[in-house]
Design an enzyme around this catalytic site. Structure first.
Site, short mmCIF file in Angstrom:
data_model
loop_
_atom_site.label_atom_id
_atom_site.label_comp_id
_atom_site.label_asym_id
_atom_site.label_seq_id
_atom_site.Cartn_x
_atom_site.Cartn_y
_atom_site.Cartn_z
CG HIS A 1 -5.88 7.84 2.20
ND1 HIS A 1 -5.82 7.03 1.34
CD2 HIS A 1 -4.85 7.37 3.19
CE1 HIS A 1 -4.81 6.18 1.41
NE2 HIS A 1 -4.08 6.35 2.51
CG ASP B 1 -0.12 5.79 2.69
OD1 ASP B 1 -1.21 5.92 2.36
OD2 ASP B 1 0.17 4.87 3.59
CG ASP C 1 -5.71 3.57 4.97
OD1 ASP C 1 -6.62 3.33 5.84
OD2 ASP C 1 -4.63 3.90 5.23
CG HIS D 1 -1.76 1.23 1.33
ND1 HIS D 1 -2.39 1.62 0.29
CD2 HIS D 1 -1.62 2.17 2.10
CE1 HIS D 1 -3.09 2.89 0.67
NE2 HIS D 1 -2.66 3.24 1.86
#
Length: 892
Positions: free
Chosen positions: A349, A13, A123, A11
């Site tokens: 996010h 980010d 997420d 994941h």
């Protein structure tokens, strides 16, 4: 036979607890390792690239020579890409941003190969209610997500009265319009298969634990294991770990695979008793602390920037460029694509939510500035070409200075329009700059009036702006500097049609006498027009009479300040903290402007508030004490927070507008503005993604958080069967309906000093020290016109566009509505040209839960239905939108 599907992923980010480039360099290492693993381990099946194609761009920035190798393994199905451009926050990005993320992501994916057919939201901080309809309109019937639903887990028996719970990790998800897709919840998170041991004893212990957890929620014998986590390096010995697992558990098949294969096998065995969850998934039935909704108020300056740039691209640049195509045959696809990508790079996010380290958010401001400047450039270029084609020869005065006013929003718009006009220019070629400056400055400004295209005088106010330096950048020669004299023209546009323009001219003349009553009276303590009568009390509270409904609303515009010992994710009021309210003091009122066109006053409040939390908070932060258990209180030392609020009432407007400015030098606190409505209801309404979401005012019995923060874009509304109040905003995405169930509270500032989450990451810039300016408004309505106030709120976010031009003949009418948009119960979100094409694309959605009549028409154009990816679909062109329906057209 049970089957364990292991999906390798990381994941990613792009930026979070380190600056972007720190994450970026680690991404390059991950991709290097992946490509090497593909080359050396033929048993390593595939890697899921986190649903976002921007990873490919980020990697190739540093390793451009690896493009062919990337293509090789994408084509071979080893690297699974798409379908989105980035993994953006659902609630803080606009409806169109959510669509453009899919549109750009699918286009980018198809340049490389075949995208993963999955709505991937691992997420996001809650999931938008229209996800099912949007996914189906993009060609997906499955979405995977990590938050928003509470798995029951107790004996695998669902509790029937729980609307947002599921006995399984698989469930049906139904949108407000009735669209239904399969939802996959990462019930044990998207790291439940992370770092699988190869050694047998460790592997046995690992799998006994992980299999039990997965079986607790799985509805079939297909168990999903996500091999990865945040910024997780690829597990290079995964193939060996899977061989170990197959040896240990001969009655279970362990395979490395991708989502497409897993979903195909799993859905074939789905049981009949799957739960159905509906609408927004925001952890409604949890204790309420970790919904992360307070990210809507972290670093509010980012949200204001996002609203500004989104409106510039969606509602100004694209409509102007679309209309200008009529004259030029050109549309800036590549330029707009660049601007959209730049904007969307701020939408992950941890970025737009304001919950990263300071370095991340500094870089975000630069991206916002870049995207905004491109949007302004596109709008100016389009408008310049468009106004050249608009007929202005009707103005017979040869000295007239014409200007064109555009309403590029999808709503009728009433309000103050300002345009800056050059009335005389002296090029540098005619003399020395200082001499030219003084020559223009000493000239007497003539008397001017404004006329419309019919030759009628229009009530306007003309302000001398003096002399300024300027320059032109011609397309065919070197820059042209000059000195020029300017005026600003202010006039009120009433009920200007959406997607239309009107032409006016500044001409020499004496203003006609007028006996119209000015807006302000009683030394600034009263403002009144045909719709509203506003009275200001000595403490600054407002009493408003809605003349249409004859309802009176009291105690509006009350400011509240409390302490905040939470973090960028979550607000937490300190123990024993009492709110500090502006109503408890005296206010000063000044008149800023008073005419029949508009009245504006300034209300000055002074709040004596603590300068920060006491020093104990820093120790608790360093010790990583969870915010709920912190004991720090607000400091006993106080200082004055001065709030200056401009209150604007315009002729013909049913909306009262506010601009509050303050210099925040205090830390660890939250500032809100309160609008008591006196309307007690069970539910309220707020605009979300292609939806005006109906939300309960009363929390679930499991809820422990004393606050109930929510997301909004342009407005929140409370109404009963007779009356209602709508509070509008610009980039103020957090609100709350207070426990009295009647008061709307909008957050204006939340100042905190740490990121939060899994460690201590100080974020001094999240205290938002310095000058802030926030904008909001309030409207009132009766039994059947609530959507009128929704349009007022949306239109308030899109300023009039106005451009000076010359006297000339043109092919386009002097006044014109380019596209008819009729029907108060629908909202227009897109007016653009098709990606890589020239057809106009429009998009509307139903603001209500009832069928909505509407009309869209463009002269000499025929509409056909299309999906969110702008692909034609079968079906008739509609005049009625079903409840909550999203309708897109391509026009030929």
């Amino acid at each position: 036979m049970k089957k364990v599907s292991i999906i390798a992923h990381s994941h990613w980010d792009r930026e979070w607890y380190m600056a972007y480039e720190q994450h970026h360099m680690r991404l390059v290492e991950l991709m290097d390792d992946l490509l090497e693993l593909f080359e050396t381990d033929p048993d390593f099946d595939s890697f899921h690239l986190d649903g976002q194609t921007i990873i490919l761009d980020d990697y190739l920035q540093v390793r451009p020579e690896k493009r062919d190798l990337l293509q090789k393994y994408i084509t071979a199905g080893k690297l699974r890409i798409g379908p989105f451009y980035i993994l953006q926050d659902s609630f803080l990005t606009s409806s169109e941003s959510n669509t453009r993320n899919m549109l750009v992501g699918m286009e980018e994916s198809k340049k490389w190969g075949v995208p993963v057919q999955l709505g991937y939201f691992p997420d996001t901080f809650g999931n938008m209610g229209q996800t099912p309809q949007m996914m189906l309109q993009a060609g997906f019937d499955v979405a995977a997500f990590g938050r928003g639903v509470k798995p029951t887990g107790f004996n695998n028996v669902v509790i029937n009265d729980e609307k947002y719970a599921s006995q399984y990790s698989e469930m049906w998800w139904e949108g407000p319009d009735g669209s239904k897709i399969l939802g996959l919840l990462f019930a044990n998170w998207y790291s439940n298969g992370n770092e699988i041991p190869v050694e047998k004893e460790a592997a046995k212990k690992f799998w006994d634990w992980k299999l039990k957890d997965a079986e607790t929620y799985a509805s079939t014998d297909h168990l999903l294991m996500m091999n990865g986590c945040d910024h997780q390096p690829v597990q290079k010995n995964l193939s060996a770990a899977i061989r170990t697992a197959n040896e240990l558990y001969p009655d279970i098949e362990f395979v490395q695979t991708g989502f497409d294969e897993y979903i195909s096998a799993m859905r074939a065995d789905l049981p009949a008793d799957l739960s159905t969850v509906t609408g927004e998934l925001t952890s409604q039935e949890t204790e309420g602390w970790y919904t992360l909704a307070n990210t809507a108020s972290a670093r509010i300056y980012l949200k204001q920037w996002n609203t500004l740039v989104s409106r510039q691209l969606e509602n100004i640049a694209e409509p102007l460029a679309t209309m200008a195509y009529e004259s030029t045959g050109e549309y800036p696809h590549d330029t707009l694509n660049y601007a959209w990508k730049t904007l969307m790079q701020n939408h992950p996010h941890d970025s737009i939510c304001g919950c990263s380290v300071d370095e991340v958010h500094r870089e975000m401001v630069t991206r916002f500035e870049k995207a905004h400047e491109v949007g302004k450039y596109v709008a100016a270029e389009a408008a310049e070409k468009l106004v050249r084609s608009i007929q202005t020869a009707e103005f017979s005065d040869k000295e007239a200075i014409p200007f064109v006013v555009f309403n590029t929003s999808g709503s009728k718009k009433t309000g103050l329009m300002e345009v800056r006009l050059e009335i005389k220019r002296l090029p540098f070629s005619e003399g020395k700059p200082d001499e030219l400056y003084h020559q223009l400055k000493t000239e007497t400004l003539p008397n001017f009036i404004v006329k419309n295209a019919a030759g009628e005088e229009v009530s306007a106010e003309i302000i001398d702006e003096g002399v300024e330096f300027g320059y032109d950048l011609p397309k065919d020669k070197f820059r042209q500097p000059f000195m020029a004299r300017y005026v600003t023209v202010q006039l009120i546009m009433e009920q200007m049609a959406p997607l239309s323009w009107e032409t006016f001219a500044l001409v020499y003349g004496e203003t006609s006498d007028t006996t119209e009553k000015p807006i302000i009276s009683d030394n600034g303590y009263q403002l009144e027009n045909d719709y509203l009568d506003v009275k200001v009390a000595k403490n600054g509270l407002l009493t408003v009479l809605d003349k249409v409904t004859e309802e009176t609303y009291v105690d509006l515009l009350n400011f509240e300040d409390v302490g905040d010992l939470g973090n960028e994710y979550i607000f937490k009021k300190p123990n024993n903290d009492q709110g500090i309210f502006s109503k408890d003091g005296q206010a000063k009122v000044n008149i800023l402007h008073n005419s029949a066109n508009y009245g504006e006053i300034e209300i000055i409040h002074e709040l004596e508030i603590p300068v920060a939390m006491e020093d104990l908070l820093l120790e608790e932060q360093k010790a990583v004490i969870e915010f709920r258990y912190r004991q720090a209180e607000r400091s006993k030392e106080t200082a004055t927070l001065q709030l200056k609020t401009k209150v604007l009432l315009e002729k013909g407007s049913q909306q009262l507008k506010f601009t509050t400015s303050f210099d925040n030098q205090m830390r660890d606190h939250r500032l809100r503005v309160l609008f008591p409505t006196g309307i007690e209801t069970a539910v309220h309404y707020a605009d979300s993604i292609y939806e005006v979401a109906e939300r309960p005012n009363k929390v679930d019995p499991a809820w422990q958080n004393p606050t109930n923060p929510q997301h909004q874009h342009a407005f929140v509304n409370v109404h009963n069967e007779n009356t209602g109040v709508t509070v509008a905003n610009f980039g103020l995405n957090e609100y709350e309906i207070l426990n009295d169930r009647t008061t709307i509270a909008v957050t204006l500032l939340r100042a905190v000093g740490e990121l939060g989450d899994w460690g201590y990451f100080p974020t001094p810039e999240a205290q938002c020290l310095g000058e802030s300016v926030v904008q909001y408004g309030v409207s009132f309505h009766g039994a059947k016109d609530s959507t009128r106030t929704y349009h007022e709120a949306m239109a308030a976010q899109v300023p009039f566009s106005s451009y000076q031009t010359t006297l000339h003949t043109g092919d386009l009418p002097t006044n014109h509505q380019y596209a008819v948009v009729a029907g108060e119960d629908v909202a227009l979100t897109a007016f653009k040209r098709k990606e890589n094409g020239t057809d106009i694309v429009t998009r509307v959605y139903n603001l209500t839960g009832e069928p909505a009549e509407f009309r869209l028409a463009i002269a000499n154009q025929i509409a056909e239905l299309c999906n969110l990816l702008e692909e034609p679909i079968t079906g008739e062109v509609k005049s009625t939108a079903l409840p909550y329906e999203i309708i897109s057209y391509r026009w030929k």
